[in-house]
Design a protein around this motif. Structure first.
Motif, PDB file in Angstrom:
ATOM      1  N   GLY A 170       0.831  -1.203   0.000  1.00  0.00           N
ATOM      2  CA  GLY A 170       0.000   0.000   0.000  1.00  0.00           C
ATOM      3  C   GLY A 170       0.860   1.245   0.000  1.00  0.00           C
ATOM      4  N   PHE A 171       0.231   2.389  -0.205  1.00  0.00           N
ATOM      5  CA  PHE A 171       0.959   3.655  -0.311  1.00  0.00           C
ATOM      6  C   PHE A 171       0.030   4.803   0.063  1.00  0.00           C
ATOM      7  CE2 PHE A 171      -1.292   2.990  -4.173  1.00  0.00           C
ATOM      8  CZ  PHE A 171      -1.641   4.238  -4.644  1.00  0.00           C
ATOM      9  N   GLN A 172       0.627   5.955   0.237  1.00  0.00           N
ATOM     10  CA  GLN A 172      -0.150   7.145   0.577  1.00  0.00           C
ATOM     11  C   GLN A 172      -0.239   8.079  -0.623  1.00  0.00           C
ATOM     12  OE1 GLN A 172       1.847   8.839   3.975  1.00  0.00           O
ATOM     13  NE2 GLN A 172       0.657   7.592   5.397  1.00  0.00           N
ATOM     14  N   SER A 173      -1.360   8.777  -0.684  1.00  0.00           N
ATOM     15  CA  SER A 173      -1.560   9.780  -1.726  1.00  0.00           C
ATOM     16  C   SER A 173      -2.418  10.907  -1.164  1.00  0.00           C
ATOM     17  CB  SER A 173      -2.271   9.159  -2.939  1.00  0.00           C
ATOM     18  OG  SER A 173      -2.531  10.154  -3.915  1.00  0.00           O
ATOM     19  N   ALA A 174      -2.117  12.108  -1.620  1.00  0.00           N
ATOM     20  CA  ALA A 174      -2.920  13.277  -1.241  1.00  0.00           C
ATOM     21  C   ALA A 174      -3.780  13.743  -2.413  1.00  0.00           C
ATOM     22  CB  ALA A 174      -2.010  14.399  -0.762  1.00  0.00           C
ATOM     23  N   ALA A 175      -4.064  12.818  -3.329  1.00  0.00           N
ATOM     24  CA  ALA A 175      -4.825  13.169  -4.524  1.00  0.00           C
ATOM     25  C   ALA A 175      -6.225  13.703  -4.209  1.00  0.00           C
ATOM     26  CB  ALA A 175      -4.933  11.956  -5.452  1.00  0.00           C
ATOM     27  N   LEU A 176      -6.787  13.315  -3.063  1.00  0.00           N
ATOM     28  CA  LEU A 176      -8.118  13.800  -2.684  1.00  0.00           C
ATOM     29  C   LEU A 176      -8.042  15.076  -1.847  1.00  0.00           C
ATOM     30  CD1 LEU A 176      -9.967  10.458  -1.805  1.00  0.00           C
ATOM     31  CD2 LEU A 176     -10.163  11.860  -3.882  1.00  0.00           C
ATOM     32  N   GLY A 177      -6.859  15.640  -1.696  1.00  0.00           N
ATOM     33  CA  GLY A 177      -6.688  16.863  -0.919  1.00  0.00           C
ATOM     34  C   GLY A 177      -6.142  16.616   0.473  1.00  0.00           C
ATOM     35  N   ALA A 178      -6.278  15.422   0.988  1.00  0.00           N
ATOM     36  CA  ALA A 178      -5.723  15.017   2.286  1.00  0.00           C
ATOM     37  C   ALA A 178      -5.065  13.648   2.085  1.00  0.00           C
ATOM     38  CB  ALA A 178      -6.820  14.926   3.343  1.00  0.00           C
ATOM     39  N   ILE A 179      -4.180  13.314   2.980  1.00  0.00           N
ATOM     40  CA  ILE A 179      -3.475  12.031   2.882  1.00  0.00           C
ATOM     41  C   ILE A 179      -4.456  10.876   3.082  1.00  0.00           C
ATOM     42  CG2 ILE A 179      -1.701  10.539   3.928  1.00  0.00           C
ATOM     43  CD1 ILE A 179      -0.436  12.808   2.509  1.00  0.00           C
ATOM     44  N   HIS A 180      -4.453   9.966   2.127  1.00  0.00           N
ATOM     45  CA  HIS A 180      -5.226   8.732   2.206  1.00  0.00           C
ATOM     46  C   HIS A 180      -4.279   7.575   1.931  1.00  0.00           C
ATOM     47  CE1 HIS A 180      -8.621  11.465   1.819  1.00  0.00           C
ATOM     48  NE2 HIS A 180      -9.426  10.463   2.173  1.00  0.00           N
ATOM     49  N   PHE A 181      -4.609   6.422   2.500  1.00  0.00           N
ATOM     50  CA  PHE A 181      -3.843   5.205   2.265  1.00  0.00           C
ATOM     51  C   PHE A 181      -4.579   4.376   1.218  1.00  0.00           C
ATOM     52  CE2 PHE A 181      -2.821   0.770   3.042  1.00  0.00           C
ATOM     53  CZ  PHE A 181      -1.428   0.810   3.040  1.00  0.00           C
ATOM     54  N   TYR A 182      -3.852   3.925   0.210  1.00  0.00           N
ATOM     55  CA  TYR A 182      -4.435   3.131  -0.864  1.00  0.00           C
ATOM     56  C   TYR A 182      -3.821   1.731  -0.859  1.00  0.00           C
ATOM     57  CZ  TYR A 182      -6.402   7.380  -2.835  1.00  0.00           C
ATOM     58  OH  TYR A 182      -7.126   8.528  -3.019  1.00  0.00           O
ATOM     59  N   PRO A 183      -4.634   0.699  -1.073  1.00  0.00           N
ATOM     60  CA  PRO A 183      -4.074  -0.641  -1.212  1.00  0.00           C
ATOM     61  C   PRO A 183      -3.370  -0.744  -2.565  1.00  0.00           C
ATOM     62  CG  PRO A 183      -6.420  -0.705  -1.654  1.00  0.00           C
ATOM     63  CD  PRO A 183      -6.090   0.710  -1.211  1.00  0.00           C
ATOM     64  N   SER A 184      -2.367  -1.613  -2.641  1.00  0.00           N
ATOM     65  CA  SER A 184      -1.663  -1.758  -3.923  1.00  0.00           C
ATOM     66  C   SER A 184      -1.382  -3.217  -4.257  1.00  0.00           C
ATOM     67  CB  SER A 184      -0.367  -0.939  -3.926  1.00  0.00           C
ATOM     68  OG  SER A 184       0.469  -1.321  -2.849  1.00  0.00           O
ATOM     69  N   ASP A 185      -2.253  -4.108  -3.771  1.00  0.00           N
ATOM     70  CA  ASP A 185      -2.153  -5.497  -4.205  1.00  0.00           C
ATOM     71  C   ASP A 185      -2.473  -5.529  -5.700  1.00  0.00           C
ATOM     72  OD1 ASP A 185      -5.229  -6.246  -4.475  1.00  0.00           O
ATOM     73  OD2 ASP A 185      -4.943  -5.079  -2.623  1.00  0.00           O
ATOM     74  N   GLU A 186      -2.294  -6.678  -6.329  1.00  0.00           N
ATOM     75  CA  GLU A 186      -2.461  -6.755  -7.784  1.00  0.00           C
ATOM     76  C   GLU A 186      -3.858  -6.337  -8.243  1.00  0.00           C
ATOM     77  OE1 GLU A 186      -1.047 -10.380  -9.558  1.00  0.00           O
ATOM     78  OE2 GLU A 186       0.784 -10.328  -8.345  1.00  0.00           O
ATOM     79  N   ALA A 187      -4.881  -6.722  -7.517  1.00  0.00           N
ATOM     80  CA  ALA A 187      -6.248  -6.345  -7.904  1.00  0.00           C
ATOM     81  C   ALA A 187      -6.426  -4.828  -7.809  1.00  0.00           C
ATOM     82  CB  ALA A 187      -7.267  -7.058  -7.024  1.00  0.00           C
ATOM     83  N   SER A 188      -5.890  -4.225  -6.769  1.00  0.00           N
ATOM     84  CA  SER A 188      -6.009  -2.766  -6.612  1.00  0.00           C
ATOM     85  C   SER A 188      -5.239  -2.033  -7.702  1.00  0.00           C
ATOM     86  CB  SER A 188      -5.501  -2.349  -5.234  1.00  0.00           C
ATOM     87  OG  SER A 188      -6.310  -2.917  -4.224  1.00  0.00           O
ATOM     88  N   GLN A 189      -4.091  -2.575  -8.101  1.00  0.00           N
ATOM     89  CA  GLN A 189      -3.335  -1.959  -9.191  1.00  0.00           C
ATOM     90  C   GLN A 189      -4.135  -2.002 -10.495  1.00  0.00           C
ATOM     91  OE1 GLN A 189       0.837  -3.217  -9.552  1.00  0.00           O
ATOM     92  NE2 GLN A 189       0.782  -3.801  -7.383  1.00  0.00           N
ATOM     93  N   ARG A 190      -4.789  -3.127 -10.760  1.00  0.00           N
ATOM     94  CA  ARG A 190      -5.636  -3.225 -11.963  1.00  0.00           C
ATOM     95  C   ARG A 190      -6.796  -2.232 -11.880  1.00  0.00           C
ATOM     96  NH1 ARG A 190      -4.644  -8.632 -11.195  1.00  0.00           N
ATOM     97  NH2 ARG A 190      -6.638  -8.958 -10.155  1.00  0.00           N
ATOM     98  N   ASN A 191      -7.410  -2.131 -10.713  1.00  0.00           N
ATOM     99  CA  ASN A 191      -8.532  -1.201 -10.559  1.00  0.00           C
ATOM    100  C   ASN A 191      -8.093   0.238 -10.794  1.00  0.00           C
ATOM    101  OD1 ASN A 191     -10.336  -3.250  -9.999  1.00  0.00           O
ATOM    102  ND2 ASN A 191     -10.078  -3.082  -7.777  1.00  0.00           N
ATOM    103  N   MET A 192      -6.921   0.609 -10.285  1.00  0.00           N
ATOM    104  CA  MET A 192      -6.409   1.975 -10.515  1.00  0.00           C
ATOM    105  C   MET A 192      -6.191   2.215 -12.001  1.00  0.00           C
ATOM    106  SD  MET A 192      -3.685   2.827  -7.467  1.00  0.00           S
ATOM    107  CE  MET A 192      -2.845   1.248  -7.417  1.00  0.00           C
ATOM    108  N   ALA A 193      -5.587   1.243 -12.677  1.00  0.00           N
ATOM    109  CA  ALA A 193      -5.301   1.398 -14.101  1.00  0.00           C
ATOM    110  C   ALA A 193      -6.581   1.493 -14.931  1.00  0.00           C
ATOM    111  CB  ALA A 193      -4.437   0.224 -14.588  1.00  0.00           C
ATOM    112  N   LEU A 194      -7.628   0.777 -14.518  1.00  0.00           N
ATOM    113  CA  LEU A 194      -8.891   0.787 -15.260  1.00  0.00           C
ATOM    114  C   LEU A 194      -9.742   2.023 -14.954  1.00  0.00           C
ATOM    115  CD1 LEU A 194      -9.840  -2.990 -14.922  1.00  0.00           C
ATOM    116  CD2 LEU A 194      -9.031  -1.788 -16.984  1.00  0.00           C
ATOM    117  N   ALA A 195      -9.424   2.739 -13.891  1.00  0.00           N
ATOM    118  CA  ALA A 195     -10.246   3.877 -13.472  1.00  0.00           C
ATOM    119  C   ALA A 195      -9.718   5.210 -13.981  1.00  0.00           C
ATOM    120  CB  ALA A 195     -10.329   3.898 -11.938  1.00  0.00           C
ATOM    121  N   THR A 196      -8.883   5.215 -15.007  1.00  0.00           N
ATOM    122  CA  THR A 196      -8.256   6.467 -15.457  1.00  0.00           C
ATOM    123  C   THR A 196      -9.272   7.526 -15.869  1.00  0.00           C
ATOM    124  OG1 THR A 196      -7.976   5.561 -17.680  1.00  0.00           O
ATOM    125  CG2 THR A 196      -6.095   5.386 -16.166  1.00  0.00           C
ATOM    126  N   GLY A 197     -10.448   7.121 -16.284  1.00  0.00           N
ATOM    127  CA  GLY A 197     -11.487   8.087 -16.648  1.00  0.00           C
ATOM    128  C   GLY A 197     -12.270   8.596 -15.449  1.00  0.00           C
TER     129      GLY A 197
END
Length: 175
Positions: free
Chosen positions: A86-113
């Protein structure tokens, strides 16, 4: 009846300054006498050399190669675990923790829109909506996280390759 050639212990045979063979004495062998006469301890073995007034064991190159191989496997596994931890991102304006297992990586890649992604704030998980810009920010933060782990792995593997002893290799860990 006495057994001839009964082995008590092997002793080193030296050619120049390198041990080339082990001499085997029978049951009446006297290790203390051998040491006193030759100056060689019975623990010296084939391949040892006499350097700077002391007997030095050989560097077991095959042993170091095997240790390097095992260290490489362990470090690569640690890198993969770090990437998927997992990793942190402030993309929503505040720090959030995101999972980064293989399924989560696929979901991130598919959600580009744009679309929902799992993330946590203060240990509260939610499927939070993300617009395309926020998704791009999450992906950039994940990429930075992944590249950091891969760069760290590369640095550690270079240290393993440069190590000249088993102890030095064993001292190289992910943390």
């Amino acid at each position: 009846m006495q057994q001839i050639g009964f082995v008590l212990s092997p002793f080193p045979q030296v050619d120049g300054s390198v041990v080339t063979n082990k001499i085997v004495f029978g049951e009446n062998a006297d290790a203390a006498s051998f040491d006193a006469v030759t100056g060689l301890p019975a623990t010296v073995d084939i391949g040892w050399t006499f350097e700077a007034g002391a007997w030095v064991p050989p560097v077991d190159v095959r042993g170091l190669d095997e240790r390097r191989r095992i260290a490489g496997i362990s470090l690569r596994q640690a890198c993969a675990a770090a990437i998927t931890r997992g990793f942190q991102s402030a993309a929503l304006g505040a720090i959030h923790f995101y999972p980064s297992d293989e399924a989560s990586q696929r979901n991130m890649a598919l959600a580009t829109g744009g679309g929902p992604l799992w993330c946590a704030s203060d240990d509260a998980w939610a499927l939070a909506p993300h617009d395309p810009g926020q998704i791009a920010g999450v992906l950039a933060d994940f990429t930075a996280h992944r590249v950091w782990a891969q760069t760290h792995l590369d640095s550690l593997l270079a240290q393993v390759d440069a190590a000249t002893s088993g102890e030095a290799i064993d001292a190289i860990t992910w943390e």
